[in-house]
Design a protein around this motif. Structure first.
Motif, PDB file in Angstrom:
ATOM      1  N   SER A   1       2.459  11.727  -8.835  1.00 48.25           N
ATOM      2  CA  SER A   1       1.373  10.909  -9.346  1.00 48.25           C
ATOM      3  C   SER A   1       1.683  10.536 -10.789  1.00 48.25           C
ATOM      4  N   LEU A   2       1.720   9.223 -11.075  1.00 53.00           N
ATOM      5  CA  LEU A   2       2.096   8.715 -12.394  1.00 53.00           C
ATOM      6  C   LEU A   2       0.907   8.026 -13.037  1.00 53.00           C
ATOM      7  N   ARG A   3       0.646   8.347 -14.313  1.00 54.20           N
ATOM      8  CA  ARG A   3      -0.470   7.768 -15.045  1.00 54.20           C
ATOM      9  C   ARG A   3       0.035   7.177 -16.348  1.00 54.20           C
ATOM     10  N   ALA A   4      -0.490   6.026 -16.721  1.00 53.77           N
ATOM     11  CA  ALA A   4      -0.060   5.371 -17.957  1.00 53.77           C
ATOM     12  C   ALA A   4      -1.280   4.918 -18.754  1.00 53.77           C
ATOM     13  N   ALA A   5      -1.379   5.369 -20.009  1.00 53.30           N
ATOM     14  CA  ALA A   5      -2.467   4.930 -20.885  1.00 53.30           C
ATOM     15  C   ALA A   5      -2.205   3.538 -21.433  1.00 53.30           C
ATOM     16  N   GLU A   6      -0.943   3.147 -21.506  1.00 52.53           N
ATOM     17  CA  GLU A   6      -0.533   1.816 -21.950  1.00 52.53           C
ATOM     18  C   GLU A   6       0.410   1.233 -20.912  1.00 52.53           C
TER      19      GLU A   6
ATOM     20  N   VAL B   1       3.609   8.011  -5.750  1.00 51.74           N
ATOM     21  CA  VAL B   1       4.789   7.526  -5.049  1.00 51.74           C
ATOM     22  C   VAL B   1       5.374   8.666  -4.213  1.00 51.74           C
ATOM     23  N   ALA B   2       5.580   8.433  -2.929  1.00 54.99           N
ATOM     24  CA  ALA B   2       6.144   9.449  -2.048  1.00 54.99           C
ATOM     25  C   ALA B   2       7.630   9.651  -2.341  1.00 54.99           C
ATOM     26  N   ILE B   3       8.068  10.900  -2.295  1.00 55.27           N
ATOM     27  CA  ILE B   3       9.474  11.266  -2.488  1.00 55.27           C
ATOM     28  C   ILE B   3       9.875  12.165  -1.329  1.00 55.27           C
ATOM     29  N   PRO B   4      10.995  11.888  -0.661  1.00 58.96           N
ATOM     30  CA  PRO B   4      11.391  12.723   0.478  1.00 58.96           C
ATOM     31  C   PRO B   4      11.528  14.193   0.110  1.00 58.96           C
ATOM     32  N   ALA B   5      11.105  15.060   0.995  1.00 61.80           N
ATOM     33  CA  ALA B   5      11.209  16.501   0.768  1.00 61.80           C
ATOM     34  C   ALA B   5      12.672  16.892   0.564  1.00 61.80           C
ATOM     35  N   GLY B   6      12.911  17.734  -0.425  1.00 61.09           N
ATOM     36  CA  GLY B   6      14.264  18.218  -0.681  1.00 61.09           C
ATOM     37  C   GLY B   6      15.074  17.345  -1.607  1.00 61.09           C
ATOM     38  N   HIS B   7      14.630  16.113  -1.858  1.00 58.14           N
ATOM     39  CA  HIS B   7      15.358  15.234  -2.774  1.00 58.14           C
ATOM     40  C   HIS B   7      15.140  15.684  -4.226  1.00 58.14           C
ATOM     41  N   ASN B   8      16.207  15.709  -5.000  1.00 53.90           N
ATOM     42  CA  ASN B   8      16.075  15.849  -6.444  1.00 53.90           C
ATOM     43  C   ASN B   8      15.631  14.506  -7.007  1.00 53.90           C
TER      44      ASN B   8
ATOM     45  N   ASN C   1       0.853  -1.177   0.000  1.00 52.39           N
ATOM     46  CA  ASN C   1       0.000   0.000   0.000  1.00 52.39           C
ATOM     47  C   ASN C   1       0.893   1.232   0.000  1.00 52.39           C
ATOM     48  N   LEU C   2       0.879   1.956  -1.093  1.00 53.68           N
ATOM     49  CA  LEU C   2       1.779   3.090  -1.229  1.00 53.68           C
ATOM     50  C   LEU C   2       1.398   4.198  -0.251  1.00 53.68           C
ATOM     51  N   PRO C   3       2.393   4.870   0.340  1.00 49.47           N
ATOM     52  CA  PRO C   3       2.099   5.998   1.241  1.00 49.47           C
ATOM     53  C   PRO C   3       1.303   7.090   0.522  1.00 49.47           C
ATOM     54  N   THR C   4       0.504   7.814   1.262  1.00 53.16           N
ATOM     55  CA  THR C   4      -0.326   8.877   0.695  1.00 53.16           C
ATOM     56  C   THR C   4       0.536  10.038   0.193  1.00 53.16           C
ATOM     57  N   VAL C   5       0.170  10.555  -0.967  1.00 53.60           N
ATOM     58  CA  VAL C   5       0.805  11.757  -1.514  1.00 53.60           C
ATOM     59  C   VAL C   5      -0.252  12.850  -1.565  1.00 53.60           C
ATOM     60  N   ASN C   6       0.015  13.967  -0.916  1.00 55.86           N
ATOM     61  CA  ASN C   6      -0.948  15.060  -0.856  1.00 55.86           C
ATOM     62  C   ASN C   6      -0.822  16.026  -2.027  1.00 55.86           C
ATOM     63  N   ARG C   7       0.396  16.208  -2.502  1.00 57.24           N
ATOM     64  CA  ARG C   7       0.628  17.123  -3.624  1.00 57.24           C
ATOM     65  C   ARG C   7       1.673  16.525  -4.538  1.00 57.24           C
ATOM     66  N   SER C   8       1.322  16.340  -5.791  1.00 56.25           N
ATOM     67  CA  SER C   8       2.246  15.717  -6.741  1.00 56.25           C
ATOM     68  C   SER C   8       3.256  16.716  -7.279  1.00 56.25           C
ATOM     69  N   ARG C   9       4.475  16.286  -7.414  1.00 54.28           N
ATOM     70  CA  ARG C   9       5.461  17.036  -8.183  1.00 54.28           C
ATOM     71  C   ARG C   9       5.040  17.008  -9.657  1.00 54.28           C
TER      72      ARG C   9
ATOM     73  N   LEU D   1       4.158   7.739 -19.998  1.00 57.22           N
ATOM     74  CA  LEU D   1       3.387   8.133 -18.819  1.00 57.22           C
ATOM     75  C   LEU D   1       3.271   9.640 -18.759  1.00 57.22           C
ATOM     76  N   THR D   2       2.329  10.095 -17.943  1.00 57.50           N
ATOM     77  CA  THR D   2       2.259  11.496 -17.568  1.00 57.50           C
ATOM     78  C   THR D   2       2.430  11.585 -16.061  1.00 57.50           C
ATOM     79  N   ALA D   3       2.893  12.735 -15.600  1.00 57.69           N
ATOM     80  CA  ALA D   3       3.144  12.925 -14.169  1.00 57.69           C
ATOM     81  C   ALA D   3       2.498  14.213 -13.710  1.00 57.69           C
ATOM     82  N   GLY D   4       1.889  14.189 -12.519  1.00 52.29           N
ATOM     83  CA  GLY D   4       1.224  15.370 -12.011  1.00 52.29           C
ATOM     84  C   GLY D   4       0.117  15.810 -12.942  1.00 52.29           C
ATOM     85  N   ASP D   5       0.038  17.093 -13.204  1.00 52.44           N
ATOM     86  CA  ASP D   5      -1.018  17.634 -14.063  1.00 52.44           C
ATOM     87  C   ASP D   5      -0.564  17.852 -15.499  1.00 52.44           C
ATOM     88  N   LEU D   6       0.691  17.534 -15.798  1.00 51.46           N
ATOM     89  CA  LEU D   6       1.198  17.771 -17.153  1.00 51.46           C
ATOM     90  C   LEU D   6       0.688  16.693 -18.097  1.00 51.46           C
ATOM     91  N   ALA D   7       0.015  17.109 -19.166  1.00 53.46           N
ATOM     92  CA  ALA D   7      -0.551  16.143 -20.107  1.00 53.46           C
ATOM     93  C   ALA D   7       0.491  15.610 -21.088  1.00 53.46           C
TER      94      ALA D   7
END
Length: 287
Positions: free
Chosen positions: A240-245, A198-205, A5-13, A215-221
């Motif tokens: 947040s990662l989305r994949a149509a295929e 997927v959670a990413i530690p704050a400050g990490h590149n 169960n992936l940790p909750t993400v409140n705001r996507s990069r 895939l698309t990430a966040g709100d970028l189409a």
């Protein structure tokens, strides 16, 4: 296989930049896709380089990487398919094969070779260079072979899968944890129509590299496609990662060192003087 169960993400990069991998060759003529190049080292600190390789033509990889030196950083080789033999001047030897990882700390200096142990078939994987902080650049060299069976692998709700190569995800810990740079290294499979945060530690590149699908990430189409890197911005507690295929990718994140980077080929130090010393040490047999 356990379900994660992936940790909750409140705001996507969001995707800040899409980078096309560039065909190149290295070693004794191995054909590669170079993804993370010198101009991105500051932006993606502590990561110095990412190469991807994928070919079923033996002429593209058969010559391998004969003896060559390193100092001042770590190499992480993740083999999706194929067989590669490692030997070094510290007496280490190992066979990297399907699903396995080789984590090598060059430290104050190591000379090694990586040579294929196959004459045909698919060879596919990645090599990532992770910087070391100045305080440990001259540490003793180290080497670890991690077979596929020792890398935690999880099923995700909806048909996805995740391999936790390095770092921590919620309460789960990867096959490797490292101080200072605290790298997170995931291999993700997203089914068609799948959405995972997927959670990413704050400050990490952080970045994603797609090696199958898109895939698309966040709100970028705009999609990140096969052989492309998506550099993630630093706003948000995950992505947040989305994949149509059906899509496969690696997701990599790390804590920046914010130190000077001086590089000459296989040596990465903090100053030109240290680079000159590395070259002199290598040429005079002090590795």
């Amino acid at each position: 296989m356990r379900t994660l169960n992936l940790p909750t993400v409140n705001r996507s990069r969001e995707i800040e930049r899409i980078v096309n991998g560039m065909p190149t060759s290295d070693g004794a003529g191995v054909k590669l896709t170079r993804v993370l190049t010198h101009d991105l080292q500051r932006r993606l600190d502590p990561f110095l380089m990412l190469d991807a390789f994928r070919s079923d033509n033996a002429d593209d990889y058969i010559a391998g990487f004969p003896d060559h030196p390193h100092r001042g950083f770590e190499t992480v080789t993740y083999m999706l398919a194929g067989r590669m033999r490692h030997r070094d001047n510290a007496g280490n030897e190992g066979l990297l094969q399907n699903g396995g990882v080789q984590w090598m700390t060059a430290g104050r200096g190591i000379v090694h070779s990586e040579l294929p142990e196959q004459e045909d078939g698919l060879m596919e994987g990645f090599q990532l260079w992770v910087n070391l902080p100045g305080k440990t650049k001259m540490t003793a060299p180290g080497y670890r072979d991690i077979p596929a069976a020792d890398i935690p692998e999880f099923a995700l709700a909806g048909g996805g899968a995740l391999k936790l190569i390095a770092g921590k995800l919620g309460s789960e810990e990867g096959a490797v944890t490292r101080p200072d740079t605290e790298p997170l290294y995931l291999d993700l499979t997203i089914p068609a129509g799948g959405v995972y945060a997927v959670a990413i530690p704050a400050g990490h590149n952080a970045f994603v590299y797609v090696y199958r699908g898109a895939l698309t990430a966040g709100d970028l189409a705009r999609p990140v496609r096969d052989k492309q890197m998506g550099v993630l911005n630093n706003e948000g507690d995950g992505v947040s990662l989305r994949a149509a295929e059906e899509t496969r990718l690696i997701l990599v994140a790390g804590k920046p060192l914010r130190e000077p980077i001086a590089q000459w080929g296989p040596f990465v130090m903090n100053s030109r003087e240290e680079i000159e010393q590395a070259v002199d040490d290598f040429h005079n047999g002090r590795f």
